[in-house]
Motif scaffolding. Structure first.
Motif, PDB file in Angstrom:
ATOM      1  N   GLU A  22     -62.228 -54.886 106.900  1.00 55.28           N
ATOM      2  CA  GLU A  22     -63.381 -55.668 106.023  1.00 55.28           C
ATOM      3  C   GLU A  22     -62.866 -55.405 104.797  1.00 55.28           C
ATOM      4  O   GLU A  22     -63.747 -56.063 103.868  1.00 55.28           O
ATOM      5  N   ASN A  23     -62.015 -54.549 104.256  1.00 60.69           N
ATOM      6  CA  ASN A  23     -61.746 -54.506 102.956  1.00 60.69           C
ATOM      7  C   ASN A  23     -60.830 -55.486 102.445  1.00 60.69           C
ATOM      8  O   ASN A  23     -60.551 -55.582 101.078  1.00 60.69           O
ATOM      9  N   PHE A  24     -60.338 -56.699 103.135  1.00 63.18           N
ATOM     10  CA  PHE A  24     -59.622 -57.799 102.878  1.00 63.18           C
ATOM     11  C   PHE A  24     -60.560 -58.888 102.875  1.00 63.18           C
ATOM     12  O   PHE A  24     -61.362 -59.013 103.714  1.00 63.18           O
ATOM     13  N   PRO A  25     -60.306 -60.201 102.131  1.00 61.90           N
ATOM     14  CA  PRO A  25     -60.550 -61.497 102.214  1.00 61.90           C
ATOM     15  C   PRO A  25     -60.238 -61.732 103.649  1.00 61.90           C
ATOM     16  O   PRO A  25     -58.924 -61.414 104.030  1.00 61.90           O
ATOM     17  N   PRO A  26     -60.758 -62.732 104.285  1.00 58.70           N
ATOM     18  CA  PRO A  26     -60.146 -63.297 105.554  1.00 58.70           C
ATOM     19  C   PRO A  26     -59.056 -64.138 105.120  1.00 58.70           C
ATOM     20  O   PRO A  26     -58.709 -64.669 104.239  1.00 58.70           O
ATOM     21  N   ALA A  27     -57.913 -63.895 106.012  1.00 59.75           N
ATOM     22  CA  ALA A  27     -56.530 -64.497 105.921  1.00 59.75           C
ATOM     23  C   ALA A  27     -56.579 -65.869 106.307  1.00 59.75           C
ATOM     24  O   ALA A  27     -57.544 -66.292 107.038  1.00 59.75           O
ATOM     25  N   PHE A  47     -46.960 -45.814  95.056  1.00 58.22           N
ATOM     26  CA  PHE A  47     -47.217 -45.427  93.696  1.00 58.22           C
ATOM     27  C   PHE A  47     -46.395 -44.274  92.985  1.00 58.22           C
ATOM     28  O   PHE A  47     -46.203 -44.468  91.844  1.00 58.22           O
ATOM     29  N   ASP A  48     -46.221 -43.353  93.737  1.00 53.53           N
ATOM     30  CA  ASP A  48     -45.543 -42.181  93.344  1.00 53.53           C
ATOM     31  C   ASP A  48     -45.024 -41.316  94.502  1.00 53.53           C
ATOM     32  O   ASP A  48     -44.827 -42.167  95.507  1.00 53.53           O
ATOM     33  N   ARG A  49     -44.540 -40.169  94.445  1.00 51.56           N
ATOM     34  CA  ARG A  49     -43.901 -39.669  95.553  1.00 51.56           C
ATOM     35  C   ARG A  49     -44.614 -39.442  96.890  1.00 51.56           C
ATOM     36  O   ARG A  49     -44.398 -39.116  97.974  1.00 51.56           O
ATOM     37  N   PHE A  50     -45.962 -39.403  96.673  1.00 56.75           N
ATOM     38  CA  PHE A  50     -46.908 -38.850  97.737  1.00 56.75           C
ATOM     39  C   PHE A  50     -47.911 -40.303  98.290  1.00 56.75           C
ATOM     40  O   PHE A  50     -47.920 -40.400  99.637  1.00 56.75           O
ATOM     41  N   ARG A  51     -48.049 -41.086  97.432  1.00 58.09           N
ATOM     42  CA  ARG A  51     -49.163 -42.327  97.775  1.00 58.09           C
ATOM     43  C   ARG A  51     -48.339 -43.626  97.874  1.00 58.09           C
ATOM     44  O   ARG A  51     -47.550 -43.885  97.040  1.00 58.09           O
ATOM     45  N   GLY A  52     -48.495 -44.244  99.244  1.00 58.14           N
ATOM     46  CA  GLY A  52     -47.573 -45.407  99.108  1.00 58.14           C
ATOM     47  C   GLY A  52     -48.426 -46.492 100.388  1.00 58.14           C
ATOM     48  O   GLY A  52     -49.592 -45.931 100.971  1.00 58.14           O
ATOM     49  N   LEU A  53     -48.030 -47.715 100.516  1.00 57.70           N
ATOM     50  CA  LEU A  53     -48.515 -48.783 101.199  1.00 57.70           C
ATOM     51  C   LEU A  53     -47.539 -49.482 102.141  1.00 57.70           C
ATOM     52  O   LEU A  53     -46.466 -49.732 101.599  1.00 57.70           O
ATOM     53  N   ALA A  54     -47.711 -49.862 103.200  1.00 52.69           N
ATOM     54  CA  ALA A  54     -46.959 -50.605 104.033  1.00 52.69           C
ATOM     55  C   ALA A  54     -47.758 -51.779 104.295  1.00 52.69           C
ATOM     56  O   ALA A  54     -48.914 -51.850 104.885  1.00 52.69           O
ATOM     57  N   MET A  55     -47.068 -53.039 104.426  1.00 55.71           N
ATOM     58  CA  MET A  55     -47.932 -54.350 104.579  1.00 55.71           C
ATOM     59  C   MET A  55     -47.568 -55.077 105.541  1.00 55.71           C
ATOM     60  O   MET A  55     -46.183 -55.101 106.015  1.00 55.71           O
ATOM     61  N   GLY A  56     -48.497 -55.595 106.379  1.00 54.34           N
ATOM     62  CA  GLY A  56     -48.292 -56.106 107.799  1.00 54.34           C
ATOM     63  C   GLY A  56     -48.585 -57.498 107.774  1.00 54.34           C
ATOM     64  O   GLY A  56     -49.783 -57.848 106.771  1.00 54.34           O
ATOM     65  N   ASP A  57     -48.430 -58.445 108.511  1.00 57.27           N
ATOM     66  CA  ASP A  57     -49.139 -59.725 108.684  1.00 57.27           C
ATOM     67  C   ASP A  57     -50.241 -59.651 109.345  1.00 57.27           C
ATOM     68  O   ASP A  57     -50.602 -58.615 109.947  1.00 57.27           O
ATOM     69  N   PRO A  58     -51.161 -60.532 109.140  1.00 56.94           N
ATOM     70  CA  PRO A  58     -52.686 -60.745 109.720  1.00 56.94           C
ATOM     71  C   PRO A  58     -52.421 -60.677 111.042  1.00 56.94           C
ATOM     72  O   PRO A  58     -51.598 -61.262 111.838  1.00 56.94           O
ATOM     73  N   VAL A  59     -53.680 -59.852 111.816  1.00 52.80           N
ATOM     74  CA  VAL A  59     -53.881 -60.045 113.367  1.00 52.80           C
ATOM     75  C   VAL A  59     -55.149 -60.600 113.578  1.00 52.80           C
ATOM     76  O   VAL A  59     -56.229 -59.816 112.879  1.00 52.80           O
ATOM     77  N   ASP A  60     -55.479 -61.729 113.885  1.00 48.93           N
ATOM     78  CA  ASP A  60     -56.931 -62.181 114.479  1.00 48.93           C
ATOM     79  C   ASP A  60     -57.558 -62.275 112.964  1.00 48.93           C
ATOM     80  O   ASP A  60     -58.714 -62.240 113.008  1.00 48.93           O
ATOM     81  N   GLY A  61     -56.896 -62.676 112.168  1.00 50.47           N
ATOM     82  CA  GLY A  61     -57.361 -63.234 110.827  1.00 50.47           C
ATOM     83  C   GLY A  61     -57.620 -61.874 109.779  1.00 50.47           C
ATOM     84  O   GLY A  61     -58.298 -62.237 108.816  1.00 50.47           O
ATOM     85  N   GLU A  62     -57.163 -60.925 110.189  1.00 49.59           N
ATOM     86  CA  GLU A  62     -57.327 -59.550 109.148  1.00 49.59           C
ATOM     87  C   GLU A  62     -55.910 -59.110 108.963  1.00 49.59           C
ATOM     88  O   GLU A  62     -55.138 -58.949 109.723  1.00 49.59           O
ATOM     89  N   PHE A  63     -55.728 -58.947 107.456  1.00 49.25           N
ATOM     90  CA  PHE A  63     -54.672 -58.263 107.301  1.00 49.25           C
ATOM     91  C   PHE A  63     -54.307 -56.776 107.529  1.00 49.25           C
ATOM     92  O   PHE A  63     -55.313 -56.271 108.001  1.00 49.25           O
ATOM     93  N   ARG A  64     -53.065 -56.560 107.808  1.00 46.24           N
ATOM     94  CA  ARG A  64     -52.810 -55.221 108.312  1.00 46.24           C
ATOM     95  C   ARG A  64     -52.076 -54.464 106.910  1.00 46.24           C
ATOM     96  O   ARG A  64     -50.878 -54.831 106.657  1.00 46.24           O
ATOM     97  N   ILE A  65     -52.733 -53.404 106.603  1.00 47.96           N
ATOM     98  CA  ILE A  65     -52.129 -52.431 105.347  1.00 47.96           C
ATOM     99  C   ILE A  65     -52.319 -50.941 106.045  1.00 47.96           C
ATOM    100  O   ILE A  65     -53.375 -50.568 106.191  1.00 47.96           O
ATOM    101  N   TRP A 111     -59.128 -55.286  98.305  1.00 49.44           N
ATOM    102  CA  TRP A 111     -58.349 -56.344  97.897  1.00 49.44           C
ATOM    103  C   TRP A 111     -59.210 -57.725  97.558  1.00 49.44           C
ATOM    104  O   TRP A 111     -59.987 -57.938  98.058  1.00 49.44           O
ATOM    105  N   LYS A 112     -58.489 -58.282  96.554  1.00 44.95           N
ATOM    106  CA  LYS A 112     -59.060 -59.606  96.168  1.00 44.95           C
ATOM    107  C   LYS A 112     -57.847 -60.884  96.273  1.00 44.95           C
ATOM    108  O   LYS A 112     -56.855 -60.115  95.754  1.00 44.95           O
TER     109      LYS A 112
END
Length: 343
Positions: A169-174, A135-153, A218-219
């Motif tokens: 639990e903050n994601f919809p099911p993969a 988002f800026d110099r400090f805040r960021g995200l790394a995205m990963g594939d789901p594990v056991d139906g749960e996304f990895r961020i 996430w939605k």
């Protein structure tokens, strides 16, 4: 800050007309890198400074507009595949390597790549991280594939020095078979201080997931792009927190005449195919003011009306593209190919 950059980019797109080259459109000026690695990671800082990363532990940096390149990879990483790099300037950058288990890592430098800190090493054998965005110099995200139906961020608030997982639990099911594509470092994107998106394929539908609170919740929304184990949304790029583009297709059949672009004007809640869209696989996209550039192994396309109508302008292969708020665009791809957009 990225939020200020978004405002500047929108103002520039309103005040400054698109510039065409003498041939009537843009073209790529290739900048030899001296390597033959697949360069799927790219971060354009300005017209002189850019970072690229890729296979065989490759990380390169230029500070003279691509005239020369310095190899600045972390030590002892020749076996890694650095699929994404996010740079803040000529000195500060984060690189992400992909793969199962501890092949997925994040390194950070604050001295132009002379030294690196290992900020994250994946300890889940089934986890696989694909891309990173800030988002800026400090805040960021790394995205990963789901594990056991749960996304990895993963999220960071200290410029990539440390990373914490977002609760599953903050994601919809993969969906069954759903995953991201580490093809261009653009499967996750941000716009403004709070909005982020990541892209998927491989499931019943190709989806884009949106967060409006900085990556905490996430939605998911369906897109009209093809979804197969080798097909889906490969890149998302947003001009504002509302206006965005998704590109994709089937990497196993890159010339297959399937629609490779979808557009949104409501932060990704709904997506539609433009009336005139590029056909075939496109792995990367970037906004250049009100225009959009899309790239892939079979060529590059441009839209000067926000993604509604497109035309091809280059037949060369690129995997990813990145543009600065001042409309300087870089692209990178196979066999060490890097280009700067002219016109």
């Amino acid at each position: 800050m990225r939020a200020l950059g978004v405002v500047i980019a929108v103002l520039l797109s309103l005040l400054i007309p698109e510039v065409a080259s003498a041939s009537g459109g843009p073209s790529w000026v290739v900048k030899p890198t001296g390597v033959d690695a697949q360069l799927r990671g790219l971060s354009a800082v300005d017209g002189r400074v850019a970072w690229v990363s890729g296979s065989r532990g490759t990380v390169l940096r230029t500070v003279d507009g691509g005239a020369t390149w310095a190899a600045v990879a972390p030590p002892d990483t020749a076996a890694l595949d650095f699929r994404d790099v996010e740079a803040f300037d000529a000195l500060h950058a984060v690189v992400l390597s992909i793969g199962p288990g501890d092949s997925s890592r994040i390194y950070r430098t604050s001295d132009g790549g002379r030294t690196w800190d290992l900020a994250f090493r994946n300890t889940e054998e089934a986890a696989f991280y694909d891309c990173v965005a800030f988002f800026d110099r400090f805040r960021g995200l790394a995205m990963g594939d789901p594990v056991d139906g749960e996304f990895r961020i993963l999220s960071t608030v200290d410029g990539g020095r440390s990373w914490s997982p977002v609760p599953g639990e903050n994601f919809p099911p993969a969906l069954e078979g759903e995953a991201g594509f580490a093809a261009s470092g653009q499967c996750v994107a941000t716009a403004g201080p709070f909005d982020a998106w990541f892209a998927t394929g491989g499931g019943a539908t190709a989806r884009v997931l949106h967060s409006g609170d900085g990556g905490r919740h996430w939605k998911a929304s369906d897109t009209p792009l093809l979804s197969l184990p080798s097909a889906g949304v490969f890149s998302v790029a947003f001009r504002t927190p509302w206006q965005g583009v998704a590109v994709g297709g089937d990497y196993a059949r890159p010339a297959e005449p399937v629609v490779g672009v979808a557009l949104t004007s409501d932060s990704g809640r709904t997506w539609k195919v433009p009336s005139q869209a590029p056909l075939g696989y496109r792995s990367g996209a970037a906004w250049r003011g009100g225009s959009v550039i899309a790239v892939g192994p079979t060529g590059s396309d441009v839209s000067v009306d926000g993604g509604r109508r497109w035309r091809s302008f280059d037949a060369g292969s690129f995997d990813t593209v990145d543009c600065t708020v001042l409309r300087v665009c870089w692209a990178s791809g196979g066999k060490g190919r890097v280009g700067v957009l002219k016109g």
